[in-house]
Design an enzyme around this catalytic site. Sequence first.
Site, PDB file in Angstrom:
ATOM      1  N   TYR A  29     -12.740  -4.971   1.228  1.00 14.50           N
ATOM      2  CA  TYR A  29     -14.045  -4.537   0.724  1.00 14.50           C
ATOM      3  C   TYR A  29     -15.067  -5.660   0.613  1.00 14.50           C
ATOM      4  CZ  TYR A  29     -17.595  -1.720  -1.547  1.00 14.50           C
ATOM      5  OH  TYR A  29     -18.774  -1.075  -1.815  1.00 14.50           O
TER       6      TYR A  29
ATOM      7  N   LYS B 143       2.589 -10.136   8.506  1.00  9.96           N
ATOM      8  CA  LYS B 143       2.768  -8.725   8.827  1.00  9.96           C
ATOM      9  C   LYS B 143       1.517  -8.314   9.579  1.00  9.96           C
ATOM     10  CE  LYS B 143       3.002  -4.050   6.901  1.00  9.96           C
ATOM     11  NZ  LYS B 143       2.951  -3.216   5.679  1.00  9.96           N
TER      12      LYS B 143
ATOM     13  N   THR C 131       0.832  -1.204   0.000  1.00  6.13           N
ATOM     14  CA  THR C 131       0.000   0.000   0.000  1.00  6.13           C
ATOM     15  C   THR C 131       0.867   1.255   0.000  1.00  6.13           C
ATOM     16  OG1 THR C 131      -1.580  -1.241   1.325  1.00  6.13           O
ATOM     17  CG2 THR C 131      -1.982   1.096   1.084  1.00  6.13           C
ATOM     18  N   THR C 132       1.999   1.210   0.719  1.00  5.32           N
ATOM     19  CA  THR C 132       2.911   2.351   0.750  1.00  5.32           C
ATOM     20  C   THR C 132       3.511   2.610  -0.621  1.00  5.32           C
ATOM     21  OG1 THR C 132       3.387   1.838   3.057  1.00  5.32           O
ATOM     22  CG2 THR C 132       4.922   3.324   1.954  1.00  5.32           C
TER      23      THR C 132
ATOM     24  N   TYR D 210      -0.739 -10.495   5.278  1.00  2.88           N
ATOM     25  CA  TYR D 210      -0.789  -9.108   5.752  1.00  2.88           C
ATOM     26  C   TYR D 210      -2.162  -8.891   6.368  1.00  2.88           C
ATOM     27  CZ  TYR D 210      -0.409  -3.955   5.528  1.00  2.88           C
ATOM     28  OH  TYR D 210      -0.369  -2.611   5.827  1.00  2.88           O
TER      29      TYR D 210
END
Length: 290
Positions: free
Chosen positions: A106, A160, A43-44, A132
């Site tokens: 989602y 993570k 995402t980063t 994650y």
Amino acid sequence: MIKGSIPALVTPFKNGELDLVTLKKLVEWHIAEGSTGLVPVGTTGESPTLSHEEHQKVIEVVVETAAGRVPVIAGAGSNNTSEGISLIRFAEKVGADAALVVTPYYNRPTQAGLVAHYTALHDCCTLPIIIYNIPGRSVVDMSPDTMGILAKLPRIIGVKDATGKIERVSMQRATCGADFIQLSGEDATALGFNAHGGIGCISVTANVAPRLCAEFQAATLAGDYSKALAYQDKLMPLHEAIFLEPGLVGAKYGLSLLGLCAEDVRLPLVGLTDPTKARIKAAMQHAGLI
């Protein structure tokens, strides 16, 4: 082994396009600064706004540039299992060392759906997988019991954990075993996470302070928590400031102050407000980075 300080890499842009020259320079810098692994296109890395072709190119460039010096854990998550299979197979093909796979966002699968999703990804290739778990973004929380089921698969090797619940480390040790790799997904709580049995952090702050984050992680893994606490005191204002607005925007701004990367992000993200910029700059000064 996958452990220590692992930056969740930003994806540099120039005039709206991938800036691969800067990406290669960042990889070299992180390795020189002591980072012990790299995560491209999480995402980063702005994975939600990269095309599939861009996503693949970033993984390929990071793998080629790292050249086996540190593990590359490729972002390969999707809320579409078929898409996830395509991403993880590509990561395997170009030589990534593992894949980071976020819980589907989602569409909110059940725990049984999570088991089916990760099993399908596990069975489609031979690449090790790190789960994650970030309920704040995906709105689904993988339970320790579900993780324990998945940990029995030979190539699901770790997590993570960005739940923010330090006790999860101990709970997951009970269900997954002590050898299951547990990495923090939250910079500010990484000290306590490792004290509970974690062995590293996939870090946003490490984009800006890779050497400090690497030395902090090394101290915790050596059991020197007094030394680690001194690093925590240096880094805590930066952990806070970077996340006042979306963390990747803060990380790119910090890198811009170091002359290493432009601030450019893609919509719907926008640049930082001036008060947040001031907080990040002050925090970097506190940490001795500028």
